[in-house]
Design an enzyme around this catalytic site. Structure first.
Site, short mmCIF file in Angstrom:
data_model
loop_
_atom_site.label_atom_id
_atom_site.label_comp_id
_atom_site.label_asym_id
_atom_site.label_seq_id
_atom_site.Cartn_x
_atom_site.Cartn_y
_atom_site.Cartn_z
N LYS A 1 -2.05 -2.63 2.20
CA LYS A 1 -1.66 -2.76 0.79
C LYS A 1 -2.02 -1.52 -0.04
CE LYS A 1 -1.73 -7.79 0.51
NZ LYS A 1 -2.15 -8.95 -0.28
N ASP B 1 0.90 -10.87 -6.00
CA ASP B 1 -0.11 -11.86 -5.61
C ASP B 1 -0.65 -12.63 -6.82
OD1 ASP B 1 0.00 -11.49 -2.86
OD2 ASP B 1 -1.49 -9.88 -2.89
#
Ligand code: ATR
Length: 279
Positions: free
Chosen positions: A68, A104
């Site tokens: 990420k 997220d």
């Protein structure tokens, strides 16, 4: 030729993203395929896989652990959520450019408000942990109108530093950070979020029973692990509303899908299909 999408991570075999996006594509009639790519453990694996996927005409990617941070670094343009989270979980490839997002935190907020029925406006939130998961959740929680967020972490300095860094971006939401004792001091919270990785090791972060306000929601960001030690602790403290992170997973996927395809899929059926009972 259908448009190509993928999720990249290492390991990747466990990922539910191909199933989720396959169901979304079917339900919305989108002509696309979605595969899983293992970026490997060695250095440079992510960059090579990204370049190869783009060269082959790939349109977008989801990114999971451990890439990420690298995904954000590879981007030509990144959303504020991705920049402040320091990580990207979705990429879009457009005219030779790489655009980055982090859904997220938005997925978490959507799950809590829409699926679990807890409006966040004015709420007091306890965030356990000060790693990437907490960092990604802070801004979206503040945008949803949370009144106060306390970050309590095993290592106090990390929570203090995170609170200081993000405070200027949180608008009217106050944020404070500290060690495990920050969860105590007689304060009660409407939402207690476990954003630590303790569940993965079969442990629970320290949190006193008094931290759960009457009617509070206890939320563990992991999914598919059943009744985690944190959720057990919450139940033992008298907290009746508990949830794991399956809804967060499905909702962040829906956000990415909408960003790529311009149509937001209905998440209810997929959520039902992926939900593992909390026993
Ligand atoms: P992620 O990116 O998934 O958030 P991370 O950056 O490694 O992962 O952060 C993990 C978080 O879980 C940290 O806040 C960590 O606490 P420390 O900062 O003290 O390391 C917390 N954590 C991990 N295991 C824990 C445990 N057994 N009890 C309490 N906190 C734990």
């Amino acid at each position: 030729m259908p448009d190509r999408y993928a999720v990249i991570g290492h390991p990747i075999a466990h990922s539910k993203s191909p199933l989720i996006h396959g169901l979304f594509a079917q339900a919305t009639g989108q002509d696309m395929v979605y595969e899983a790519i293992d970026g490997g453990a060695g250095p440079g694996g992510f960059g090579r896989a990204l370049a190869a996927f783009c060269a082959a005409g790939g349109r977008g990617m989801n990114v999971t652990l451990p890439f990420k941070l690298e995904a954000l670094a590879a981007a030509d343009e990144a959303s504020q959520d991705a920049r402040l989270a320091g990580a990207a979980n979705a990429l879009r490839f457009e005219g030779g450019r790489v655009l980055a997002q982090n859904f997220d935190g938005i997925g978490l907020v959507r799950d809590i408000e829409h699926n679990l029925g807890l409006p966040l406006a004015g709420k007091r939130v306890l965030l356990l942990g000060a790693g990437g998961a907490t960092r990604g959740a802070l801004l979206p929680l503040a945008r949803a109108g949370a009144a106060r967020i306390v970050i309590a972490n095993r290592t106090a300095t990390k929570a203090e530093a995170l609170a200081r860094e993000l405070a200027p971006h949180m608008g009217a939401c106050s944020v404070a950070g500290g060690g495990p004792e920050a969860a105590g001091a007689g304060q009660a919270f409407d939402l207690v979020l476990n954003a630590t990785s303790a569940s993965l090791g079969g442990e629970a972060p320290a949190v006193p029973a008094a931290a759960f306000a009457p009617g509070a929601l206890a939320y563990d960001m992991v999914y598919g692990k059943g009744l985690t030690p944190f959720l057990q602790l919450a139940q033992a403290a008298g907290c009746a509303r508990i949830a794991d992170g399956v809804g967060m997973l499905v909702e962040q996927a829906a956000e990415a899908f909408a960003w790529w395809r311009g149509v937001r899929p209905d998440t209810r059926e997929v959520l039902q299909r992926l939900t593992v009972p909390l026993v």
